[in-house]
Design a protein around this motif. Structure first.
Motif, PDB file in Angstrom:
ATOM      1  N   UNK A   1      14.168   6.738  13.973  1.00 39.64           N
ATOM      2  CA  UNK A   1      12.820   6.824  14.573  1.00 39.64           C
ATOM      3  C   UNK A   1      11.755   6.895  13.482  1.00 39.64           C
ATOM      4  N   UNK A   2      12.026   7.669  12.434  1.00 38.49           N
ATOM      5  CA  UNK A   2      11.072   7.771  11.318  1.00 38.49           C
ATOM      6  C   UNK A   2      10.878   6.410  10.657  1.00 38.49           C
ATOM      7  N   UNK A   3      11.976   5.711  10.380  1.00 41.76           N
ATOM      8  CA  UNK A   3      11.867   4.395   9.755  1.00 41.76           C
ATOM      9  C   UNK A   3      11.165   3.402  10.676  1.00 41.76           C
ATOM     10  N   UNK A   4      11.469   3.461  11.968  1.00 40.19           N
ATOM     11  CA  UNK A   4      10.805   2.578  12.928  1.00 40.19           C
ATOM     12  C   UNK A   4       9.299   2.818  12.909  1.00 40.19           C
ATOM     13  N   UNK A   5       8.897   4.056  12.935  1.00 42.99           N
ATOM     14  CA  UNK A   5       7.468   4.385  12.914  1.00 42.99           C
ATOM     15  C   UNK A   5       6.814   3.857  11.635  1.00 42.99           C
ATOM     16  N   UNK A   6       7.424   4.145  10.500  1.00 43.76           N
ATOM     17  CA  UNK A   6       6.852   3.705   9.223  1.00 43.76           C
ATOM     18  C   UNK A   6       6.806   2.188   9.120  1.00 43.76           C
ATOM     19  N   UNK A   7       7.788   1.508   9.705  1.00 49.28           N
ATOM     20  CA  UNK A   7       7.823   0.049   9.670  1.00 49.28           C
ATOM     21  C   UNK A   7       6.709  -0.561  10.509  1.00 49.28           C
ATOM     22  N   UNK A   8       6.332   0.105  11.591  1.00 48.75           N
ATOM     23  CA  UNK A   8       5.341  -0.437  12.525  1.00 48.75           C
ATOM     24  C   UNK A   8       3.934   0.106  12.313  1.00 48.75           C
TER      25      UNK A   8
ATOM     26  N   UNK B   1       1.937   0.173   9.224  1.00 49.10           N
ATOM     27  CA  UNK B   1       1.718  -0.142   7.831  1.00 49.10           C
ATOM     28  C   UNK B   1       0.243  -0.133   7.460  1.00 49.10           C
ATOM     29  N   UNK B   2      -0.623  -0.422   8.396  1.00 46.26           N
ATOM     30  CA  UNK B   2      -2.050  -0.452   8.090  1.00 46.26           C
ATOM     31  C   UNK B   2      -2.732  -1.748   8.474  1.00 46.26           C
ATOM     32  N   UNK B   3      -1.953  -2.834   8.563  1.00 47.70           N
ATOM     33  CA  UNK B   3      -2.512  -4.105   9.029  1.00 47.70           C
ATOM     34  C   UNK B   3      -1.566  -4.696  10.062  1.00 47.70           C
ATOM     35  N   UNK B   4      -2.118  -5.495  10.950  1.00 46.27           N
ATOM     36  CA  UNK B   4      -1.290  -6.140  11.976  1.00 46.27           C
ATOM     37  C   UNK B   4      -0.228  -7.041  11.348  1.00 46.27           C
ATOM     38  N   UNK B   5      -0.633  -7.741  10.294  1.00 43.20           N
ATOM     39  CA  UNK B   5       0.289  -8.657   9.639  1.00 43.20           C
ATOM     40  C   UNK B   5       1.486  -7.918   9.050  1.00 43.20           C
ATOM     41  N   UNK B   6       1.211  -6.824   8.363  1.00 39.14           N
ATOM     42  CA  UNK B   6       2.300  -6.039   7.767  1.00 39.14           C
ATOM     43  C   UNK B   6       3.133  -5.375   8.857  1.00 39.14           C
ATOM     44  N   UNK B   7       2.486  -4.894   9.916  1.00 38.14           N
ATOM     45  CA  UNK B   7       3.230  -4.305  11.031  1.00 38.14           C
ATOM     46  C   UNK B   7       4.193  -5.336  11.632  1.00 38.14           C
ATOM     47  N   UNK B   8       3.700  -6.567  11.838  1.00 35.95           N
ATOM     48  CA  UNK B   8       4.527  -7.621  12.423  1.00 35.95           C
ATOM     49  C   UNK B   8       5.676  -7.989  11.497  1.00 35.95           C
ATOM     50  N   UNK B   9       5.392  -8.073  10.204  1.00 37.63           N
ATOM     51  CA  UNK B   9       6.421  -8.482   9.258  1.00 37.63           C
ATOM     52  C   UNK B   9       7.460  -7.379   9.043  1.00 37.63           C
ATOM     53  N   UNK B  10       7.022  -6.214   8.642  1.00 38.11           N
ATOM     54  CA  UNK B  10       7.949  -5.133   8.301  1.00 38.11           C
ATOM     55  C   UNK B  10       8.587  -4.558   9.570  1.00 38.11           C
TER      56      UNK B  10
ATOM     57  N   UNK C   1       8.412   2.023   0.849  1.00 33.55           N
ATOM     58  CA  UNK C   1       7.599   2.814  -0.082  1.00 33.55           C
ATOM     59  C   UNK C   1       6.735   1.923  -0.968  1.00 33.55           C
ATOM     60  N   UNK C   2       7.004   0.618  -0.950  1.00 32.04           N
ATOM     61  CA  UNK C   2       6.242  -0.342  -1.753  1.00 32.04           C
ATOM     62  C   UNK C   2       4.927  -0.702  -1.047  1.00 32.04           C
ATOM     63  N   UNK C   3       4.033  -1.301  -1.795  1.00 35.91           N
ATOM     64  CA  UNK C   3       2.750  -1.731  -1.256  1.00 35.91           C
ATOM     65  C   UNK C   3       2.940  -2.931  -0.324  1.00 35.91           C
ATOM     66  N   UNK C   4       2.188  -2.955   0.771  1.00 34.41           N
ATOM     67  CA  UNK C   4       2.286  -4.056   1.732  1.00 34.41           C
ATOM     68  C   UNK C   4       2.027  -5.411   1.091  1.00 34.41           C
ATOM     69  N   UNK C   5       1.048  -5.485   0.201  1.00 35.58           N
ATOM     70  CA  UNK C   5       0.743  -6.780  -0.429  1.00 35.58           C
ATOM     71  C   UNK C   5       1.940  -7.298  -1.208  1.00 35.58           C
ATOM     72  N   UNK C   6       2.695  -6.405  -1.821  1.00 33.66           N
ATOM     73  CA  UNK C   6       3.887  -6.830  -2.562  1.00 33.66           C
ATOM     74  C   UNK C   6       4.987  -7.268  -1.604  1.00 33.66           C
ATOM     75  N   UNK C   7       5.250  -6.464  -0.580  1.00 33.50           N
ATOM     76  CA  UNK C   7       6.293  -6.809   0.397  1.00 33.50           C
ATOM     77  C   UNK C   7       5.986  -8.161   1.027  1.00 33.50           C
ATOM     78  N   UNK C   8       4.740  -8.356   1.424  1.00 33.63           N
ATOM     79  CA  UNK C   8       4.362  -9.605   2.079  1.00 33.63           C
ATOM     80  C   UNK C   8       4.466 -10.791   1.128  1.00 33.63           C
TER      81      UNK C   8
END
Length: 95
Positions: A8-15, A17-26, A50-57
């Motif tokens: 549940x914690x990982x699911x929350x953190x994955x969804x 992220x701060x932007x819709x794009x990162x939420x959709x991707x991660x 734990x990495x920055x969204x811009x890097x993950x994306x």
């Protein structure tokens, strides 16, 4: 809803992220693949978020080489981007 507090914690953190794009991707990646994961994959994902969204994306989109710590089968799955579904009303096409 998953009864496991860790998932549940990982699911929350994955969804959240701060932007819709990162939420959709991660978040989409987590939703689509996490049911098949074992402890090693969950550990990888926890380090990833734990990495920055811009890097993950950038890694997932192929505009930057993935950090060697994240390269491998899970990053290859993430780079396929076949798990992303956009919220209703959000289109990738211009009218």
């Amino acid at each position: 809803m998953d009864a496991d507090p860790y998932r549940r914690k990982l699911h929350y953190r994955a969804h959240h992220r701060g932007t819709r794009e990162a939420d959709a991707m991660v978040g989409g990646f987590f939703d689509h693949h996490s049911a098949e994961w074992g402890p090693e994959q969950f550990e990888w994902f926890e380090r990833l978020i734990d990495e920055q969204d811009v890097d993950i994306m950038a890694w997932a989109l192929g505009t930057a080489e993935p950090d060697p710590a994240f390269a491998g089968p899970l990053m290859d799955l993430m780079m396929r981007l076949d798990f992303i579904s956009l919220p209703e009303g959000l289109s990738t096409h211009k009218s």
